[in-house]
Design a protein around this motif. Structure first.
Motif, PDB file in Angstrom:
ATOM      1  N   PRO A   1      12.501  10.498  25.729  1.00 35.23           N
ATOM      2  CA  PRO A   1      13.711  11.324  25.841  1.00 35.23           C
ATOM      3  C   PRO A   1      14.374  11.266  27.206  1.00 35.23           C
ATOM      4  CG  PRO A   1      11.732  12.692  25.821  1.00 35.23           C
ATOM      5  CD  PRO A   1      11.292  11.308  25.507  1.00 35.23           C
ATOM      6  N   ALA A   2      13.774  10.554  28.164  1.00 30.26           N
ATOM      7  CA  ALA A   2      14.389  10.436  29.489  1.00 30.26           C
ATOM      8  C   ALA A   2      15.482   9.373  29.524  1.00 30.26           C
ATOM      9  CB  ALA A   2      13.325  10.104  30.532  1.00 30.26           C
ATOM     10  N   LEU A   3      15.573   8.559  28.480  1.00 33.13           N
ATOM     11  CA  LEU A   3      16.585   7.500  28.442  1.00 33.13           C
ATOM     12  C   LEU A   3      17.988   8.096  28.349  1.00 33.13           C
ATOM     13  CD1 LEU A   3      14.866   5.105  25.867  1.00 33.13           C
ATOM     14  CD2 LEU A   3      14.892   4.861  28.362  1.00 33.13           C
ATOM     15  N   THR A   4      18.908   7.560  29.148  1.00 35.60           N
ATOM     16  CA  THR A   4      20.285   8.080  29.127  1.00 35.60           C
ATOM     17  C   THR A   4      21.333   7.004  28.881  1.00 35.60           C
ATOM     18  OG1 THR A   4      20.454   7.873  31.542  1.00 35.60           O
ATOM     19  CG2 THR A   4      19.706  10.011  30.660  1.00 35.60           C
ATOM     20  N   THR A   5      20.964   5.723  28.994  1.00 33.02           N
ATOM     21  CA  THR A   5      21.934   4.648  28.788  1.00 33.02           C
ATOM     22  C   THR A   5      21.331   3.575  27.882  1.00 33.02           C
ATOM     23  OG1 THR A   5      21.215   3.263  30.659  1.00 33.02           O
ATOM     24  CG2 THR A   5      22.836   5.007  31.120  1.00 33.02           C
ATOM     25  N   GLU A   6      22.208   2.778  27.290  1.00 32.10           N
ATOM     26  CA  GLU A   6      21.749   1.680  26.440  1.00 32.10           C
ATOM     27  C   GLU A   6      20.941   0.664  27.254  1.00 32.10           C
ATOM     28  OE1 GLU A   6      24.787  -0.116  24.076  1.00 32.10           O
ATOM     29  OE2 GLU A   6      25.634   1.809  23.478  1.00 32.10           O
TER      30      GLU A   6
ATOM     31  N   ASP B   1      17.727  11.180  15.627  1.00 32.20           N
ATOM     32  CA  ASP B   1      17.756   9.760  15.245  1.00 32.20           C
ATOM     33  C   ASP B   1      19.196   9.367  14.943  1.00 32.20           C
ATOM     34  OD1 ASP B   1      16.644   7.301  14.739  1.00 32.20           O
ATOM     35  OD2 ASP B   1      16.115   7.768  12.667  1.00 32.20           O
ATOM     36  N   GLU B   2      19.945   9.011  15.985  1.00 31.03           N
ATOM     37  CA  GLU B   2      21.399   8.934  15.886  1.00 31.03           C
ATOM     38  C   GLU B   2      21.922   7.774  15.038  1.00 31.03           C
ATOM     39  OE1 GLU B   2      22.853  10.927  20.055  1.00 31.03           O
ATOM     40  OE2 GLU B   2      22.113   8.860  20.127  1.00 31.03           O
ATOM     41  N   HIS B   3      21.204   6.659  14.996  1.00 29.42           N
ATOM     42  CA  HIS B   3      21.644   5.486  14.228  1.00 29.42           C
ATOM     43  C   HIS B   3      23.066   5.062  14.609  1.00 29.42           C
ATOM     44  CE1 HIS B   3      18.155   6.233  11.606  1.00 29.42           C
ATOM     45  NE2 HIS B   3      18.269   4.960  11.314  1.00 29.42           N
ATOM     46  N   LEU B   4      23.311   4.957  15.904  1.00 21.30           N
ATOM     47  CA  LEU B   4      24.616   4.525  16.394  1.00 21.30           C
ATOM     48  C   LEU B   4      24.549   3.072  16.855  1.00 21.30           C
ATOM     49  CD1 LEU B   4      25.666   7.714  18.385  1.00 21.30           C
ATOM     50  CD2 LEU B   4      26.571   6.925  16.187  1.00 21.30           C
ATOM     51  N   PRO B   5      25.667   2.361  16.821  1.00 24.06           N
ATOM     52  CA  PRO B   5      25.650   0.949  17.215  1.00 24.06           C
ATOM     53  C   PRO B   5      25.539   0.763  18.718  1.00 24.06           C
ATOM     54  CG  PRO B   5      27.879   1.640  16.687  1.00 24.06           C
ATOM     55  CD  PRO B   5      26.988   2.793  16.318  1.00 24.06           C
ATOM     56  N   PHE B   6      24.847  -0.283  19.116  1.00 20.31           N
ATOM     57  CA  PHE B   6      24.872  -0.692  20.520  1.00 20.31           C
ATOM     58  C   PHE B   6      26.270  -1.176  20.865  1.00 20.31           C
ATOM     59  CE2 PHE B   6      20.251  -0.938  20.103  1.00 20.31           C
ATOM     60  CZ  PHE B   6      19.813  -0.572  21.374  1.00 20.31           C
ATOM     61  N   SER B   7      26.674  -0.929  22.104  1.00 26.62           N
ATOM     62  CA  SER B   7      27.947  -1.463  22.601  1.00 26.62           C
ATOM     63  C   SER B   7      27.740  -2.327  23.841  1.00 26.62           C
ATOM     64  CB  SER B   7      28.917  -0.324  22.924  1.00 26.62           C
ATOM     65  OG  SER B   7      28.360   0.544  23.893  1.00 26.62           O
ATOM     66  N   SER B   8      26.599  -2.193  24.491  1.00 25.77           N
ATOM     67  CA  SER B   8      26.330  -2.935  25.714  1.00 25.77           C
ATOM     68  C   SER B   8      25.786  -4.334  25.412  1.00 25.77           C
ATOM     69  CB  SER B   8      25.318  -2.191  26.586  1.00 25.77           C
ATOM     70  OG  SER B   8      24.883  -3.005  27.661  1.00 25.77           O
TER      71      SER B   8
ATOM     72  N   GLN C   1      31.206  -3.419  16.148  1.00 32.89           N
ATOM     73  CA  GLN C   1      30.876  -3.042  17.528  1.00 32.89           C
ATOM     74  C   GLN C   1      29.538  -3.637  17.952  1.00 32.89           C
ATOM     75  OE1 GLN C   1      31.305   1.137  18.734  1.00 32.89           O
ATOM     76  NE2 GLN C   1      29.371   0.988  19.854  1.00 32.89           N
ATOM     77  N   GLN C   2      28.564  -3.549  17.079  1.00 28.01           N
ATOM     78  CA  GLN C   2      27.236  -4.049  17.438  1.00 28.01           C
ATOM     79  C   GLN C   2      27.205  -5.576  17.473  1.00 28.01           C
ATOM     80  OE1 GLN C   2      23.516  -1.771  16.941  1.00 28.01           O
ATOM     81  NE2 GLN C   2      23.249  -3.070  15.163  1.00 28.01           N
ATOM     82  N   GLN C   3      27.909  -6.213  16.558  1.00 28.72           N
ATOM     83  CA  GLN C   3      27.984  -7.679  16.590  1.00 28.72           C
ATOM     84  C   GLN C   3      28.669  -8.172  17.850  1.00 28.72           C
ATOM     85  OE1 GLN C   3      29.917  -8.341  12.804  1.00 28.72           O
ATOM     86  NE2 GLN C   3      28.021  -9.103  11.867  1.00 28.72           N
ATOM     87  N   GLN C   4      29.714  -7.470  18.289  1.00 28.75           N
ATOM     88  CA  GLN C   4      30.373  -7.857  19.521  1.00 28.75           C
ATOM     89  C   GLN C   4      29.437  -7.705  20.716  1.00 28.75           C
ATOM     90  OE1 GLN C   4      33.915  -5.418  19.386  1.00 28.75           O
ATOM     91  NE2 GLN C   4      35.099  -6.996  18.332  1.00 28.75           N
ATOM     92  N   ALA C   5      28.625  -6.646  20.700  1.00 29.85           N
ATOM     93  CA  ALA C   5      27.634  -6.473  21.767  1.00 29.85           C
ATOM     94  C   ALA C   5      26.632  -7.621  21.757  1.00 29.85           C
ATOM     95  CB  ALA C   5      26.910  -5.137  21.590  1.00 29.85           C
ATOM     96  N   LEU C   6      26.302  -8.100  20.553  1.00 23.49           N
ATOM     97  CA  LEU C   6      25.376  -9.223  20.421  1.00 23.49           C
ATOM     98  C   LEU C   6      26.018 -10.568  20.718  1.00 23.49           C
ATOM     99  CD1 LEU C   6      23.541  -8.180  17.113  1.00 23.49           C
ATOM    100  CD2 LEU C   6      22.549  -8.228  19.399  1.00 23.49           C
ATOM    101  N   GLY C   7      27.355 -10.590  20.726  1.00 26.77           N
ATOM    102  CA  GLY C   7      28.066 -11.842  20.952  1.00 26.77           C
ATOM    103  C   GLY C   7      28.106 -12.743  19.743  1.00 26.77           C
ATOM    104  N   VAL C   8      27.994 -12.136  18.536  1.00 22.90           N
ATOM    105  CA  VAL C   8      27.982 -12.936  17.311  1.00 22.90           C
ATOM    106  C   VAL C   8      29.205 -12.684  16.438  1.00 22.90           C
ATOM    107  CG1 VAL C   8      25.480 -13.085  17.279  1.00 22.90           C
ATOM    108  CG2 VAL C   8      26.608 -11.220  16.043  1.00 22.90           C
ATOM    109  N   SER C   9      30.111 -11.814  16.866  1.00 24.99           N
ATOM    110  CA  SER C   9      31.273 -11.495  16.045  1.00 24.99           C
ATOM    111  C   SER C   9      32.477 -12.301  16.496  1.00 24.99           C
ATOM    112  CB  SER C   9      31.585 -10.006  16.130  1.00 24.99           C
ATOM    113  OG  SER C   9      32.763  -9.701  15.408  1.00 24.99           O
ATOM    114  N   SER C  10      33.254 -12.750  15.516  1.00 21.67           N
ATOM    115  CA  SER C  10      34.493 -13.473  15.820  1.00 21.67           C
ATOM    116  C   SER C  10      35.679 -12.536  15.880  1.00 21.67           C
ATOM    117  CB  SER C  10      34.743 -14.569  14.774  1.00 21.67           C
ATOM    118  OG  SER C  10      34.870 -13.984  13.482  1.00 21.67           O
ATOM    119  N   SER C  11      35.418 -11.245  15.619  1.00 19.92           N
ATOM    120  CA  SER C  11      36.521 -10.267  15.583  1.00 19.92           C
ATOM    121  C   SER C  11      37.069 -10.010  16.992  1.00 19.92           C
ATOM    122  CB  SER C  11      36.029  -8.958  14.969  1.00 19.92           C
ATOM    123  OG  SER C  11      35.546  -9.169  13.670  1.00 19.92           O
TER     124      SER C  11
END
Length: 320
Positions: A206-211, A270-277, A310-320
């Protein structure tokens, strides 16, 4: 690496795709996805969730089960009003009744031709989800889970890999190498691996604050598994940074909670939100999973697509 999404055949998810294989196919194509990790809540309809799209099946999950497994009637009486409620939850009053529900679920998973099945190794009573005062420790949950799994493995097709998923409740959290090894080596099935859930692992700290902190923590935890890192075959990819909420919620405890309150609370953790970083790319590069499951809680096709993009762009796999 295959990119998948989680989907069930529960009514709300069927409504999401308009009960239509065409709608689902278009969604997968538009979002550059290879297929599904499917949760079977009812009979599988191959006309909608076509077998060529189903790579994995997420087996059913009972968060609270160890008291039932041990036959602890006093403990069960604190969570259920009567025997009828116990039967409704576990399919009966005896171990074999509950195991039969699992066997039926595994058989249905096998019918889809899925390559893998996911099993949660975790236990928590409803009240413990709020106060974190657990009656059972990781070792007790793991040993009982081994009993359950070894009662079920004969139903798992030999071609299907059993992937054990980590949670942040007592059980397999992946923060203990020896207990992880105990599970992987103690199950009498030829193909046993790990489905690493990134959000669940982040919830153990629970000490984590950033991706970026979350990615570093996950990589450090996986490194500590040593050779068992190689048993990670898939990743449920999402992020959770709910430490502040967890701290606040533990300061405002009640004596009883409704099911709706419990579900809302768990989803706040358990937020289940996409990574953006882009830091998340380090995680994929380090683990090299066969499957990446973009696992979210979606409210509409547009919401779902936006989170995947959003998550694919963070992974660098999206063409969007």
């Amino acid at each position: 690496m295959l990119q998948l999404v989680n989907l069930s055949n529960y009514q709300t998810d069927l409504d999401l795709i308009s009960h239509s294989a065409t709608c689902l196919r278009l969604f997968l194509e538009r979002n550059q996805l290879d297929g599904l990790e499917l949760m079977l809540c009812d009979a599988w309809d191959s006309r909608i969730h076509r077998p060529e799209w189903v790579y994995g099946v997420h087996l059913r999950f009972w968060p609270y089960w160890l008291d039932f497994w041990r036959g602890d009637t006093k403990a069960l009486a604190k969570s259920f009003k009567n025997e009828a409620e116990i039967k409704a939850c576990y399919g009966g009053l005896h171990r074999e009744d509950w195991l039969q529900l699992y066997r039926e679920n595994i058989r249905a998973a096998g019918q889809t031709g899925a390559r893998y099945a996911v099993f949660h190794v975790s236990h928590t009573a409803p009240s413990e989800a709020f106060d974190w005062n657990f009656r059972y420790n990781d070792c007790e949950v793991v040993e009982a889970a081994l009993e359950v799994l070894n009662s079920l493995v004969q139903e798992i097709p030999e071609h299907m890999t059993l992937l054990l998923e980590n949670l942040w409740w007592p059980g397999m959290t992946l923060t203990n190498r020896d207990l992880t090894a105990r599970l992987l080596e103690g199950i009498a099935h030829p193909r046993v691996g790990i489905m690493l859930d990134t959000g669940h692992l982040m919830n153990t700290n629970p000490a984590l604050t950033t991706e970026e902190e979350g990615v570093a923590y996950i990589i450090d935890t996986v490194k500590a598994l040593g050779k068992y890192k190689e048993r990670i075959k898939g990743i449920h990819l999402h992020r959770s940074l709910s430490g502040e909420y967890v701290r606040r919620s533990r300061q405002k405890l009640k004596t009883e909670y409704t099911m709706a309150e419990t579900m809302s609370h768990v989803l706040r953790i358990d937020e289940h939100l996409p990574f953006s970083s882009p830091a998340v790319r380090q995680l994929i590069q380090y683990i090299q999973p066969e499957y990446v499951v973009h696992e979210f809680i979606q409210t509409s096709l547009q919401d779902w697509s936006e989170k995947i993009t959003q998550q694919q762009q963070a992974l660098g796999v999206s063409s969007s």
